[in-house]
Design a protein around this motif. Structure first.
Motif: not given
Length: 282
Positions: A128-154
């Motif tokens: 799986d290529t393209g690591l930047t921007g992945r795991k937005l929901m895993v890094d925060t609340y698992g999709g069970l709360a709002p997310h602004g859409g911006g990833a943390f890594p990088g």
């Protein structure tokens, strides 16, 4: 004065349903992944490799209390010669069952799927290529709360996608840890180049001990929301990014955005002050 390095809205969330102040399905998924890594390193399960992921579905009763683990999906990379029947048995008994035992044990009604797509030999960037921007929901609340859409890594701390999201988590968790609500969402909106947020709101989803507008006003008094101040309060100039690469960015002990004891007393005082003022002006 340092302005926001980007525009947008970030969210923080906390819930009293687990000691980590995270939704139970996410906590269980993190625990499963942690046990997989430990089993690989210690050799408890042989023939598995570093790539893997977990997903947990929990059924809640009418009161919003977790009632049962309904489905667990685990995918783990393995060596080509690994017996998949053995792997499934090992994951069920050595990983899933003990990971869930503390909170909500699995039973005969729990559906456990191990590598449901079949063989998982190729993993990591090769698969799986393209690591930047992945795991937005895993890094925060698992999709069970709002997310602004911006990833943390990088992203460096000047980007509010990262720094202000940590601050929003700190505010939400402090409200829950202080006993002011059983559940809390915090939203902060920024305009690029401007230091002060253009919007800030606390939503306790009907669980607050005080009205949300009182908690919002009190939180603004206690917490720093300007980017430069957030960076200083959370010590983001000396980050431990490597330690955040797995198991999410929330719910640990060591990040400053999880250490709510520093703010609980001041927040309670600010809430009482604003509640008193509101009572006077009724």
């Amino acid at each position: 004065m340092q302005g926001a390095g980007d525009q947008g809205t970030v969210y923080g969330y906390a819930t009293a349903e687990t000691p980590e102040r995270l939704p139970l399905p996410l906590v269980l998924a993190h625990r499963i992944c942690g046990r997989l890594d430990t089993a690989r390193v210690e050799g408890t399960i042989t023939g598995i490799k570093p790539d893997g992921k977990a997903q947990v579905s929990v059924r809640y009763d009418d009161t919003g209390t977790p009632a049962a683990v309904e489905t667990v999906v685990v995918s783990v990379q393995h060596e080509a010669g690994k017996d998949l029947v053995v792997l499934e048995r090992e994951v069920r008994s050595l990983i899933v069952a003990p990971a869930c035992q503390t909170y909500l044990p699995t039973d005969e009604h729990t559906e456990i799927l191990v590598n449901p797509s079949g063989r998982f030999v190729e993993g990591g960037p090769r698969a799986d290529t393209g690591l930047t921007g992945r795991k937005l929901m895993v890094d925060t609340y698992g999709g069970l709360a709002p997310h602004g859409g911006g990833a943390f890594p990088g992203k460096d701390p000047s980007k509010v996608d990262r720094s202000a999201a940590y601050m929003a988590r700190l505010i939400a968790r402090t409200i829950v840890d202080a006993g002011l609500a059983a559940e809390c969402e915090v939203g902060i909106s920024y305009a690029i180049g401007k230091a002060d947020p253009v919007a800030f709101a606390v939503d306790t989803l009907g669980t607050g001990e005080y009205a949300d507008h009182i908690l919002t006003a009190a939180a603004r008094d206690v917490f720093v929301l300007r980017p430069a101040g957030v960076i200083d309060v959370l010590n983001l100039r000396t980050p431990r990014y490597r330690d955040l690469a797995v198991y999410g960015h929330m719910g640990r002990d060591w990040p400053l955005w999880e250490q709510t004891w520093r703010f609980e007393r001041d927040l309670r005082k600010a809430v009482e002050t604003h509640a008193h003022r509101a009572a006077i002006h009724r």
